[in-house]
Design a protein around this motif. Structure first.
Motif, PDB file in Angstrom:
ATOM      1  N   TYR A  94      13.101  10.787   7.624  1.00 47.71           N
ATOM      2  CA  TYR A  94      11.222  10.546   7.200  1.00 47.71           C
ATOM      3  C   TYR A  94      10.342   9.458   6.523  1.00 47.71           C
ATOM      4  O   TYR A  94      11.646   8.464   6.552  1.00 47.71           O
ATOM      5  N   CYS A  95       9.638   9.430   7.689  1.00 47.91           N
ATOM      6  CA  CYS A  95       8.923   8.242   8.133  1.00 47.91           C
ATOM      7  C   CYS A  95       8.023   7.592   6.556  1.00 47.91           C
ATOM      8  O   CYS A  95       8.035   9.405   5.782  1.00 47.91           O
ATOM      9  N   ALA A  96       7.370   6.571   6.451  1.00 49.16           N
ATOM     10  CA  ALA A  96       6.648   7.127   4.652  1.00 49.16           C
ATOM     11  C   ALA A  96       6.096   5.282   5.450  1.00 49.16           C
ATOM     12  O   ALA A  96       5.852   4.874   5.470  1.00 49.16           O
ATOM     13  N   ALA A  97       4.636   5.801   4.844  1.00 54.64           N
ATOM     14  CA  ALA A  97       3.744   4.337   4.096  1.00 54.64           C
ATOM     15  C   ALA A  97       3.210   4.229   2.877  1.00 54.64           C
ATOM     16  O   ALA A  97       3.180   5.534   2.237  1.00 54.64           O
ATOM     17  N   SER A  98       3.353   2.742   2.788  1.00 57.17           N
ATOM     18  CA  SER A  98       2.843   2.152   1.762  1.00 57.17           C
ATOM     19  C   SER A  98       2.063   1.166   1.567  1.00 57.17           C
ATOM     20  O   SER A  98       2.265   0.281   2.436  1.00 57.17           O
ATOM     21  N   ALA A  99       1.269   1.605   0.175  1.00 60.52           N
ATOM     22  CA  ALA A  99       0.031   0.630   0.441  1.00 60.52           C
ATOM     23  C   ALA A  99       0.690  -0.599   0.362  1.00 60.52           C
ATOM     24  O   ALA A  99       0.012  -2.154   0.400  1.00 60.52           O
ATOM     25  N   GLU A 100       1.194  -0.616  -1.359  1.00 65.28           N
ATOM     26  CA  GLU A 100       2.391  -2.199  -1.432  1.00 65.28           C
ATOM     27  C   GLU A 100       3.630  -1.906  -1.504  1.00 65.28           C
ATOM     28  O   GLU A 100       4.698  -2.116  -1.358  1.00 65.28           O
ATOM     29  N   SER A 101       3.265  -3.622  -0.438  1.00 65.42           N
ATOM     30  CA  SER A 101       4.920  -3.734  -0.166  1.00 65.42           C
ATOM     31  C   SER A 101       5.850  -3.713  -1.035  1.00 65.42           C
ATOM     32  O   SER A 101       7.680  -3.397  -0.374  1.00 65.42           O
ATOM     33  N   ARG A 102       5.122  -4.560  -2.412  1.00 72.22           N
ATOM     34  CA  ARG A 102       7.155  -4.281  -3.438  1.00 72.22           C
ATOM     35  C   ARG A 102       6.848  -3.294  -3.711  1.00 72.22           C
ATOM     36  O   ARG A 102       8.439  -3.109  -4.546  1.00 72.22           O
ATOM     37  N   PHE A 103       6.247  -2.329  -3.527  1.00 70.52           N
ATOM     38  CA  PHE A 103       7.265  -0.717  -3.825  1.00 70.52           C
ATOM     39  C   PHE A 103       7.826  -0.167  -2.417  1.00 70.52           C
ATOM     40  O   PHE A 103       8.589   0.840  -2.738  1.00 70.52           O
ATOM     41  N   ALA A 104       7.792  -0.690  -1.449  1.00 69.23           N
ATOM     42  CA  ALA A 104       8.292   0.492   0.008  1.00 69.23           C
ATOM     43  C   ALA A 104       9.466   0.206   0.485  1.00 69.23           C
ATOM     44  O   ALA A 104       9.866   1.343   1.318  1.00 69.23           O
ATOM     45  N   ARG A 105      10.798  -0.067  -0.563  1.00 70.10           N
ATOM     46  CA  ARG A 105      12.048   0.976  -0.501  1.00 70.10           C
ATOM     47  C   ARG A 105      12.029   1.275  -1.483  1.00 70.10           C
ATOM     48  O   ARG A 105      12.790   2.412  -1.801  1.00 70.10           O
ATOM     49  N   VAL A 106      10.971   1.791  -2.432  1.00 75.43           N
ATOM     50  CA  VAL A 106      11.221   3.161  -3.560  1.00 75.43           C
ATOM     51  C   VAL A 106      10.999   4.056  -3.067  1.00 75.43           C
ATOM     52  O   VAL A 106       9.581   4.499  -3.226  1.00 75.43           O
ATOM     53  N   ALA A 107      11.584   5.424  -2.965  1.00 69.57           N
ATOM     54  CA  ALA A 107      11.017   6.605  -2.805  1.00 69.57           C
ATOM     55  C   ALA A 107       9.844   7.044  -2.955  1.00 69.57           C
ATOM     56  O   ALA A 107       9.175   7.140  -3.066  1.00 69.57           O
ATOM     57  N   GLY A 108       9.746   6.731  -4.180  1.00 67.79           N
ATOM     58  CA  GLY A 108       9.362   7.244  -6.117  1.00 67.79           C
ATOM     59  C   GLY A 108       7.940   6.741  -6.121  1.00 67.79           C
ATOM     60  O   GLY A 108       6.898   7.305  -6.357  1.00 67.79           O
ATOM     61  N   ARG A 109       7.891   5.977  -5.025  1.00 71.69           N
ATOM     62  CA  ARG A 109       6.152   5.012  -4.896  1.00 71.69           C
ATOM     63  C   ARG A 109       5.765   4.840  -3.763  1.00 71.69           C
ATOM     64  O   ARG A 109       4.922   3.985  -3.533  1.00 71.69           O
ATOM     65  N   VAL A 110       5.996   5.716  -2.578  1.00 70.84           N
ATOM     66  CA  VAL A 110       5.923   5.703  -1.428  1.00 70.84           C
ATOM     67  C   VAL A 110       4.283   6.747  -1.466  1.00 70.84           C
ATOM     68  O   VAL A 110       4.441   7.092  -1.975  1.00 70.84           O
ATOM     69  N   ASP A 111       3.231   6.627  -0.646  1.00 71.89           N
ATOM     70  CA  ASP A 111       2.238   6.972  -0.873  1.00 71.89           C
ATOM     71  C   ASP A 111       2.049   8.229   0.638  1.00 71.89           C
ATOM     72  O   ASP A 111       1.520   9.335  -0.185  1.00 71.89           O
ATOM     73  N   TYR A 112       2.378   7.782   1.359  1.00 73.40           N
ATOM     74  CA  TYR A 112       2.369   8.858   2.240  1.00 73.40           C
ATOM     75  C   TYR A 112       3.797   9.265   3.399  1.00 73.40           C
ATOM     76  O   TYR A 112       4.160   8.648   3.384  1.00 73.40           O
ATOM     77  N   TRP A 113       4.570  10.381   2.593  1.00 74.51           N
ATOM     78  CA  TRP A 113       5.751  11.302   3.856  1.00 74.51           C
ATOM     79  C   TRP A 113       5.046  11.893   5.002  1.00 74.51           C
ATOM     80  O   TRP A 113       3.890  12.373   5.282  1.00 74.51           O
ATOM     81  N   GLY A 114       5.938  11.639   6.316  1.00 75.56           N
ATOM     82  CA  GLY A 114       5.948  12.386   7.080  1.00 75.56           C
ATOM     83  C   GLY A 114       7.287  13.428   6.847  1.00 75.56           C
ATOM     84  O   GLY A 114       7.742  13.730   5.951  1.00 75.56           O
ATOM     85  N   GLN A 115       6.740  14.887   7.754  1.00 80.50           N
ATOM     86  CA  GLN A 115       7.362  15.707   7.347  1.00 80.50           C
ATOM     87  C   GLN A 115       9.086  15.824   7.933  1.00 80.50           C
ATOM     88  O   GLN A 115       9.483  16.319   7.515  1.00 80.50           O
ATOM     89  N   GLY A 116       9.595  14.822   8.346  1.00 78.01           N
ATOM     90  CA  GLY A 116      11.027  14.630   8.473  1.00 78.01           C
ATOM     91  C   GLY A 116      11.293  14.727   9.407  1.00 78.01           C
ATOM     92  O   GLY A 116      10.674  16.209   9.913  1.00 78.01           O
ATOM     93  N   THR A 117      12.285  14.828   9.653  1.00 80.27           N
ATOM     94  CA  THR A 117      13.495  15.363  11.176  1.00 80.27           C
ATOM     95  C   THR A 117      14.969  14.929  11.102  1.00 80.27           C
ATOM     96  O   THR A 117      14.950  14.098  10.961  1.00 80.27           O
ATOM     97  N   LEU A 118      15.538  16.020  12.033  1.00 78.20           N
ATOM     98  CA  LEU A 118      16.719  16.565  11.190  1.00 78.20           C
ATOM     99  C   LEU A 118      17.991  15.222  12.217  1.00 78.20           C
ATOM    100  O   LEU A 118      17.558  15.887  13.417  1.00 78.20           O
ATOM    101  N   VAL A 119      18.291  15.059  11.817  1.00 75.08           N
ATOM    102  CA  VAL A 119      19.229  13.759  13.133  1.00 75.08           C
ATOM    103  C   VAL A 119      21.058  14.540  12.664  1.00 75.08           C
ATOM    104  O   VAL A 119      21.366  14.270  11.483  1.00 75.08           O
TER     105      VAL A 119
END
Length: 123
Positions: A94-119
């Motif tokens: 999943y790609c993710a967009a976070s407005a705050e860099s301090r939370f960028a590693r935290v899945a629960g604090r991501v602001d926007y998610w993409g739909q996912g792509t299977l590998v």
């Protein structure tokens, strides 16, 4: 912002894939961007992030030296180049967009998610 991930597929162990995530909507460059993954039966986990300018990157230990994250702000797109793939890398990415860099590693604090792509990496 809307995120659309692509590039997943089936690859043999040791092979490579390049994921892409195109963004639309609000200004792309204001977000710290990242990739997470989720394997069957497991929680979503951090893979990599890249700063707003692209000058700084951060990786999970299990992908260091194998994966490279990059971004093209002119195209509103991020990429994840994955080399030396292992069966353990099999997951939905999943790609993710976070407005705050301090939370960028935290899945629960991501602001926007993409739909996912299977590998899927076969042994």
């Amino acid at each position: 912002v809307q995120l659309q991930a692509s590039g997943g597929g089936l690859v043999q162990a040791g092979g490579s894939l390049r994921l892409a995530c195109a963004a639309s909507g609000r200004s792309f460059s204001i977000y710290v961007m990242g990739w997470f993954r989720q394997a069957p039966g497991k929680e979503r986990e951090f893979v990599a992030t890249i700063s707003r300018s692209g000058s700084s990157t951060d990786y999970a230990d299990f992908v260091k030296g194998r994966f490279t994250i990059s971004r093209d702000n002119a195209k509103s797109t991020i990429y994840l180049q994955m080399n030396s793939l292992e069966p353990e890398d099999t997951a939905v990415y999943y790609c993710a967009a976070s407005a705050e860099s301090r939370f960028a590693r935290v899945a629960g604090r991501v602001d926007y998610w993409g739909q996912g792509t299977l590998v899927t990496v076969s042994s």
